[in-house]
Design an enzyme around this catalytic site. Structure first.
Site, PDB file in Angstrom:
ATOM      1  N   GLU A   1      21.494 -61.872  36.608  1.00 39.16           N
ATOM      2  CA  GLU A   1      21.489 -62.721  37.801  1.00 39.16           C
ATOM      3  C   GLU A   1      22.775 -63.530  37.920  1.00 39.16           C
ATOM      4  O   GLU A   1      22.763 -64.742  38.164  1.00 39.16           O
ATOM      5  CB  GLU A   1      20.260 -63.635  37.784  1.00 39.16           C
ATOM      6  CG  GLU A   1      18.956 -62.850  37.776  1.00 39.16           C
ATOM      7  CD  GLU A   1      17.692 -63.696  37.897  1.00 39.16           C
ATOM      8  OE1 GLU A   1      17.707 -64.847  37.444  1.00 39.16           O
ATOM      9  OE2 GLU A   1      16.707 -63.184  38.445  1.00 39.16           O
TER      10      GLU A   1
ATOM     11  N   GLU B   1       5.625 -70.087  39.108  1.00 38.14           N
ATOM     12  CA  GLU B   1       6.638 -69.707  40.093  1.00 38.14           C
ATOM     13  C   GLU B   1       6.100 -68.732  41.139  1.00 38.14           C
ATOM     14  O   GLU B   1       6.243 -68.956  42.337  1.00 38.14           O
ATOM     15  CB  GLU B   1       7.832 -69.091  39.363  1.00 38.14           C
ATOM     16  CG  GLU B   1       8.898 -68.577  40.310  1.00 38.14           C
ATOM     17  CD  GLU B   1      10.064 -67.928  39.585  1.00 38.14           C
ATOM     18  OE1 GLU B   1      10.084 -67.939  38.344  1.00 38.14           O
ATOM     19  OE2 GLU B   1      10.960 -67.412  40.277  1.00 38.14           O
TER      20      GLU B   1
ATOM     21  N   LYS C   1      20.935 -66.528  28.097  1.00 39.31           N
ATOM     22  CA  LYS C   1      20.722 -65.580  29.199  1.00 39.31           C
ATOM     23  C   LYS C   1      22.116 -65.053  29.552  1.00 39.31           C
ATOM     24  O   LYS C   1      22.996 -65.841  29.905  1.00 39.31           O
ATOM     25  CB  LYS C   1      20.096 -66.311  30.389  1.00 39.31           C
ATOM     26  CG  LYS C   1      20.041 -65.497  31.683  1.00 39.31           C
ATOM     27  CD  LYS C   1      19.313 -66.282  32.789  1.00 39.31           C
ATOM     28  CE  LYS C   1      19.306 -65.510  34.108  1.00 39.31           C
ATOM     29  NZ  LYS C   1      18.565 -66.240  35.171  1.00 39.31           N
TER      30      LYS C   1
ATOM     31  N   GLU D   1       7.921 -64.045  26.273  1.00 34.45           N
ATOM     32  CA  GLU D   1       8.173 -65.182  27.165  1.00 34.45           C
ATOM     33  C   GLU D   1       7.088 -65.199  28.233  1.00 34.45           C
ATOM     34  O   GLU D   1       6.910 -64.228  28.971  1.00 34.45           O
ATOM     35  CB  GLU D   1       9.558 -65.047  27.811  1.00 34.45           C
ATOM     36  CG  GLU D   1       9.887 -66.208  28.737  1.00 34.45           C
ATOM     37  CD  GLU D   1      11.298 -66.122  29.341  1.00 34.45           C
ATOM     38  OE1 GLU D   1      12.277 -65.889  28.591  1.00 34.45           O
ATOM     39  OE2 GLU D   1      11.424 -66.280  30.571  1.00 34.45           O
TER      40      GLU D   1
ATOM     41  N   ARG E   1      17.705 -63.384  25.631  1.00 30.35           N
ATOM     42  CA  ARG E   1      16.698 -62.941  26.604  1.00 30.35           C
ATOM     43  C   ARG E   1      16.917 -61.486  27.036  1.00 30.35           C
ATOM     44  O   ARG E   1      18.050 -61.077  27.342  1.00 30.35           O
ATOM     45  CB  ARG E   1      16.699 -63.856  27.822  1.00 30.35           C
ATOM     46  CG  ARG E   1      16.266 -65.265  27.456  1.00 30.35           C
ATOM     47  CD  ARG E   1      16.317 -66.182  28.637  1.00 30.35           C
ATOM     48  NE  ARG E   1      15.129 -66.176  29.459  1.00 30.35           N
ATOM     49  CZ  ARG E   1      15.130 -65.998  30.769  1.00 30.35           C
ATOM     50  NH1 ARG E   1      16.245 -65.741  31.422  1.00 30.35           N
ATOM     51  NH2 ARG E   1      14.007 -66.057  31.454  1.00 30.35           N
TER      52      ARG E   1
ATOM     53  N   LYS F   1      10.086 -61.058  28.584  1.00 33.26           N
ATOM     54  CA  LYS F   1       9.047 -61.503  29.518  1.00 33.26           C
ATOM     55  C   LYS F   1       7.810 -60.610  29.368  1.00 33.26           C
ATOM     56  O   LYS F   1       7.937 -59.418  29.077  1.00 33.26           O
ATOM     57  CB  LYS F   1       9.547 -61.462  30.959  1.00 33.26           C
ATOM     58  CG  LYS F   1      10.575 -62.558  31.265  1.00 33.26           C
ATOM     59  CD  LYS F   1      10.867 -62.697  32.759  1.00 33.26           C
ATOM     60  CE  LYS F   1      11.949 -63.761  32.965  1.00 33.26           C
ATOM     61  NZ  LYS F   1      12.186 -64.100  34.372  1.00 33.26           N
TER      62      LYS F   1
ATOM     63  N   GLU G   1      -4.915 -63.365  42.867  1.00 35.42           N
ATOM     64  CA  GLU G   1      -4.476 -61.971  42.978  1.00 35.42           C
ATOM     65  C   GLU G   1      -5.106 -61.307  44.209  1.00 35.42           C
ATOM     66  O   GLU G   1      -4.430 -60.591  44.955  1.00 35.42           O
ATOM     67  CB  GLU G   1      -4.871 -61.205  41.716  1.00 35.42           C
ATOM     68  CG  GLU G   1      -4.468 -59.732  41.730  1.00 35.42           C
ATOM     69  CD  GLU G   1      -4.971 -58.973  40.505  1.00 35.42           C
ATOM     70  OE1 GLU G   1      -6.038 -59.340  39.966  1.00 35.42           O
ATOM     71  OE2 GLU G   1      -4.302 -58.013  40.089  1.00 35.42           O
TER      72      GLU G   1
ATOM     73  N   ARG H   1      14.049 -51.356  38.622  1.00 34.77           N
ATOM     74  CA  ARG H   1      14.350 -52.562  37.823  1.00 34.77           C
ATOM     75  C   ARG H   1      13.451 -52.667  36.587  1.00 34.77           C
ATOM     76  O   ARG H   1      13.861 -53.205  35.559  1.00 34.77           O
ATOM     77  CB  ARG H   1      14.161 -53.787  38.714  1.00 34.77           C
ATOM     78  CG  ARG H   1      14.142 -55.096  37.968  1.00 34.77           C
ATOM     79  CD  ARG H   1      14.196 -56.234  38.938  1.00 34.77           C
ATOM     80  NE  ARG H   1      13.788 -57.470  38.305  1.00 34.77           N
ATOM     81  CZ  ARG H   1      13.640 -58.600  38.942  1.00 34.77           C
ATOM     82  NH1 ARG H   1      13.853 -58.654  40.249  1.00 34.77           N
ATOM     83  NH2 ARG H   1      13.288 -59.694  38.313  1.00 34.77           N
TER      84      ARG H   1
ATOM     85  N   ASP I   1       8.979 -59.576  36.632  1.00 37.11           N
ATOM     86  CA  ASP I   1       9.322 -60.993  36.597  1.00 37.11           C
ATOM     87  C   ASP I   1       8.110 -61.858  36.935  1.00 37.11           C
ATOM     88  O   ASP I   1       8.023 -62.382  38.043  1.00 37.11           O
ATOM     89  CB  ASP I   1      10.453 -61.249  37.618  1.00 37.11           C
ATOM     90  CG  ASP I   1      11.026 -62.648  37.489  1.00 37.11           C
ATOM     91  OD1 ASP I   1      10.683 -63.338  36.525  1.00 37.11           O
ATOM     92  OD2 ASP I   1      11.828 -63.029  38.360  1.00 37.11           O
TER      93      ASP I   1
HETATM   94  O1  GCW Z   1      12.171 -65.292  38.055  1.00 35.10           O
HETATM   95  C1  GCW Z   1      13.500 -65.612  37.971  1.00 35.10           C
HETATM   96  C2  GCW Z   1      13.586 -66.969  38.556  1.00 35.10           C
HETATM   97  C3  GCW Z   1      14.891 -67.628  38.244  1.00 35.10           C
HETATM   98  C4  GCW Z   1      15.044 -67.650  36.723  1.00 35.10           C
HETATM   99  C5  GCW Z   1      15.010 -66.209  36.230  1.00 35.10           C
HETATM  100  C6  GCW Z   1      15.086 -66.133  34.722  1.00 35.10           C
HETATM  101  C7  GCW Z   1      16.117 -69.328  35.437  1.00 35.10           C
HETATM  102  O2  GCW Z   1      13.387 -66.862  39.932  1.00 35.10           O
HETATM  103  O3  GCW Z   1      14.863 -68.919  38.761  1.00 35.10           O
HETATM  104  O4  GCW Z   1      16.224 -68.288  36.348  1.00 35.10           O
HETATM  105  O5  GCW Z   1      13.815 -65.607  36.612  1.00 35.10           O
HETATM  106  O6  GCW Z   1      14.040 -66.001  34.114  1.00 35.10           O
HETATM  107  O7  GCW Z   1      16.164 -66.188  34.170  1.00 35.10           O
END
Ligand code: GCW
Length: 725
Positions: A319, A426, A315, A420, A352, A393, A544, A369, A398
């Protein structure tokens, strides 16, 4: 008389001994599977079959014969013996005579018994063939494959059939994996905590070291292998550079040893700045020869200790993680420098695509985003080495409760890709709410991207079939922990099982997957199977409904725990999980015509579905369009009324789960019955909290009341007065 009296003390000691003995006898005379009801055995309980079910297997072969020898093959033999003995209540000896036997071995070894044996298709690595045959006139069951891991998978498949009461009298079942890459990622930190983990502490690490007792790691590998998962990345993608310290590598080797008998290969996440942070170099510029040399030596060292090391996950530039942008280099440069170090050993790099700017200016309505992954990676198509895989992803934001499939899947034609998926819930209730994610994942995998106007479902893009890529597949963020039942909730384990099954065969239906799982976890009582399947299959849409319908996002607290309802936390910050709700309307305008242009990242045929307001499916409307609250959906309802209705319906449906579950009293063990009942009761309360928070918020913003007059008292206050934020 006091207990100080010597005779009394003696008597107490005798009583205590008797009690201990009784407890000991009770414990060991429990039915073999009773301890498994803690959830520790998950779907590998091998509960004893009742008499009519067991009768189906009375003519099953009497012994287990291994052709060949390897740790994985031995595991297959042991697992088969364990499962058969537990389920059928008789012992299965071993031996070398192939008659009346379960015969396990690679095809090349099994064919020495009967050269005419020919599977209906060429077996790929990890694929297997289960076949009932007669050898020298006597019946046997062959479990064979191109490699030992395939034999292990075949043994698990056979056991699953028996546990679910399928006949094995005339087997001819050949199964092949859809893709070579079927990995789980764990987001475990070296201190033992797990990022977004809801099932206890890490099973791998504790206080900066690998745990001394790795029993749970072995048990986890068994679960993974049983659903065909062949790689496990053990540490967080927000990687501590120390994972590559010289003294850490031997510790990692111990994890690899625990995984190896199950054919699960170790992988780790690495931090791109490692050459500088722990390597003492002045730079981590991926194009600097010294940096390349550092990676080469480091990876060589790993392979000296862990010859079957699978590779690394990276990664970067995301972030707050360091990345190639520090030196003006590309993601391909960064992936390739590590890929080249791994190449001679057969290892791979997952890079990633979750790269985005979390300091976006929210005032600018063109910022988005959702566009980031495609914008960053599409221009690099063709520049990644063949042993690098871009890990994408499922959706462009996210892991929200509903997102469209990421357009990047269709945007890479000359690059390996993997999808992914997030098993740990989460943004979908953190295992406190029931949310079976397989139906959601299937929507992403089955989504037809219409690349070149041809049928190109995401599953065929990620498996490498569409563009004939050498590698591709599936990565699931699992985050199991030390809790006895792994994910902190027994029903949530259906997501881990379902991920593995879909990675093996994404053409399985959600119904098939949940049906297998329920039978393995709870047995085949029709009431139990019907009820649990129904609850699981409905759960995602119910979640949902009371959280974030119409594609508006999860509406959860995105700057905090990602669990509570907090729709305002999405706005007025740079994270970009915006829903743009104001006094007049709601939704992100992502159109090409007037919005951020995100829809333009899809192939033309898909753009035609999302760009015109009238064509866009209701369930994603607010993901793609900003509309007034009075906008009429395809369903005929206005947006605002849909929001009210779905929150009330969702909360009611969550309440109904309790009643449905209560039908199972007396049908399953008391321990799991009560545990799960308490969870449903909690969820129903939480659903009401969600309903009231969201309905209150949307009423205050819009000033439009629920036509059905259901708003809670607190929300009957005057709407907010400012007209725009
Ligand atoms: O959704 C976010 C999460 C982070 C995570 C990030 C990622 C590991 O809140 O905790 O970090 O995605 O996928 O890298």
């Amino acid at each position: 008389m006091t207990s100080k009296h010597p005779d009394c003390r003696g008597l107490k000691r005798v009583c205590l001994r008797i009690l201990l003995l009784a407890a000991w006898v009770c414990f060991f005379s429990l039915p073999k599977n009773a301890w498994g009801e803690s959830g520790a055995e998950a779907w590998l309980r091998y509960a004893p079959l009742n008499e009519p079910a067991a009768k189906l297997y009375e003519n099953a072969p009497a012994k287990i014969v291994l052709r060949g020898d390897s740790p994985v093959l031995r595991t297959a033999g042991q697992e088969l013996a364990r499962g058969l003995e537990q389920m059928l209540g008789r012992s299965f000896g071993s031996g070398s005579i192939a008659q009346d036997a379960f015969l396990l071995g690679k095809l090349s070894d099994v064919r020495t018994l009967d050269s005419k044996l020919k599977p209906p298709q060429v077996l790929k690595p990890d694929g297997f063939w289960l076949k009932t045959v007669r050898i020298h006139g006597a019946p046997s069951v062959i479990i064979t494959a191109a490699n030992d891991r395939g034999v292990l998978y075949g043994a698990f498949a056979l056991l699953s059939k028996i546990a679910r009461g399928e006949s094995i009298a005339s087997l001819d079942d050949l199964q092949q994996p859809y893709a070579a890459i079927r990995w789980v990622n764990q987001w475990d930190n070296l201190d033992g905590r797990i990022e977004r983990g809801y099932g206890g502490a890490s099973i791998f690490f504790e206080a900066g070291k690998v745990r001394s007792d790795l029993t749970r790691t072995g048990q986890y590998a068994r679960l993974l292998a049983s659903v065909g998962i062949n790689g496990c990345t053990v540490n967080n993608v927000n990687a501590a550079p120390e994972v590559l310290d010289d003294n850490f590598i031997p510790q990692l080797a111990r994890i690899a040893e625990a995984l190896r008998p199950w054919g699960v290969q170790l992988s780790i996440s690495v931090d791109l700045s490692s050459p500088k942070v722990i390597g003492g170099l002045q730079t981590f510029d991926p194009l600097d020869p010294l940096v390349a040399e550092w990676w080469r030596k480091k990876i060589d060292e790993i392979y000296r200790r862990i010859p079957d090391f699978a590779g690394v996950v990276i990664k970067a530039d995301s972030e707050g993680r360091s990345g190639p942008s520090a030196y003006g280099r590309t993601h391909a440069d960064a992936a390739n420098v590590v890929a080249r170090a791994l190449k001679p050993h057969g290892g791979v790099v997952f890079y990633r695509a979750f790269v985005y700017n979390h300091h976006l200016d929210w005032h600018n309505l063109k910022n988005d985003r959702a566009k980031a992954a495609y914008d960053n990676f599409h221009p690099l198509d063709g520049e990644f080495d063949d042993n690098a895989i871009v890990q994408i992803k499922n959706g462009p934001i996210d892991f929200q409760v509903r997102e469209p499939a990421s357009p990047l899947f269709a945007g890479l034609h000359r690059t390996n890709e993997a999808i992914e998926l997030q098993i740990t819930q989460e943004y979908t209730g953190q295992q406190k709410h029931l949310c079976f994610l397989v139906p959601m994942w299937k929507e992403a995998l089955d989504f037809d991207m219409r690349v070149g106007d041809q049928r190109t479902p995401v599953k065929d893009l990620v498996s490498g079939r569409v563009f004939h890529r050498p590698l591709g597949g599936f990565a699931g963020v699992a985050n199991v922990g030390m809790d006895a039942n792994w994910l902190g909730s027994p029903l949530a384990m259906a997501n881990l099982y379902g991920f593995g099954r879909l990675a093996w065969n994404p053409n399985l239906t959600s119904e098939q997957i949940v049906d297998e799982w329920t039978r393995l976890m709870f047995g085949s009582d029709p009431v139990v199977v019907r009820t649990i399947n129904d609850l699981q299959l409905r759960s995602w849409r119910v979640y949902e409904n009371y959280t974030g319908p119409l594609g508006a996002g999860t509406l959860t607290n995105i700057t905090g725990n990602h669990y509570d309802p907090a729709p305002e936390s999405s706005e007025n910050n740079g994270w970009g999980q915006w829903h743009r709700a104001d006094h007049e309307g709601i939704g992100m305008d992502r159109t090409v015509a007037t919005g951020t242009g995100f829809i333009g990242q899809y192939p033309p045929a898909v753009q035609k579905i999302y760009e015109p307001l009238a064509a866009c499916p209701d369930e994603l409307l607010l993901f793609f369009h900003h509309v007034p609250y009075s906008h009429v959906l395809q369903s005929g309802k206005t947006v605002i009324q849909h929001i009210y209705d779905s929150h009330y319906e969702g909360a009611e449906q969550a309440q109904d789960f309790i009643g449905e579950w209560k039908n199972l009293a007396g049908h399953i063990d008391e321990e799991r019955y009560r545990d799960i009942l308490a969870r449903f009761e909690f969820q129903a309360g939480e659903a009401v909290r969600w309903r009231d928070t969201i309905c209150h918020w949307i009423y205050q913003l819009s000033g439009i009341a629920d036509q059905k007059g259901r708003l809670p008292k607190a929300s009957q206050t005057a709407p907010l007065s400012n007209s725009k934020r």
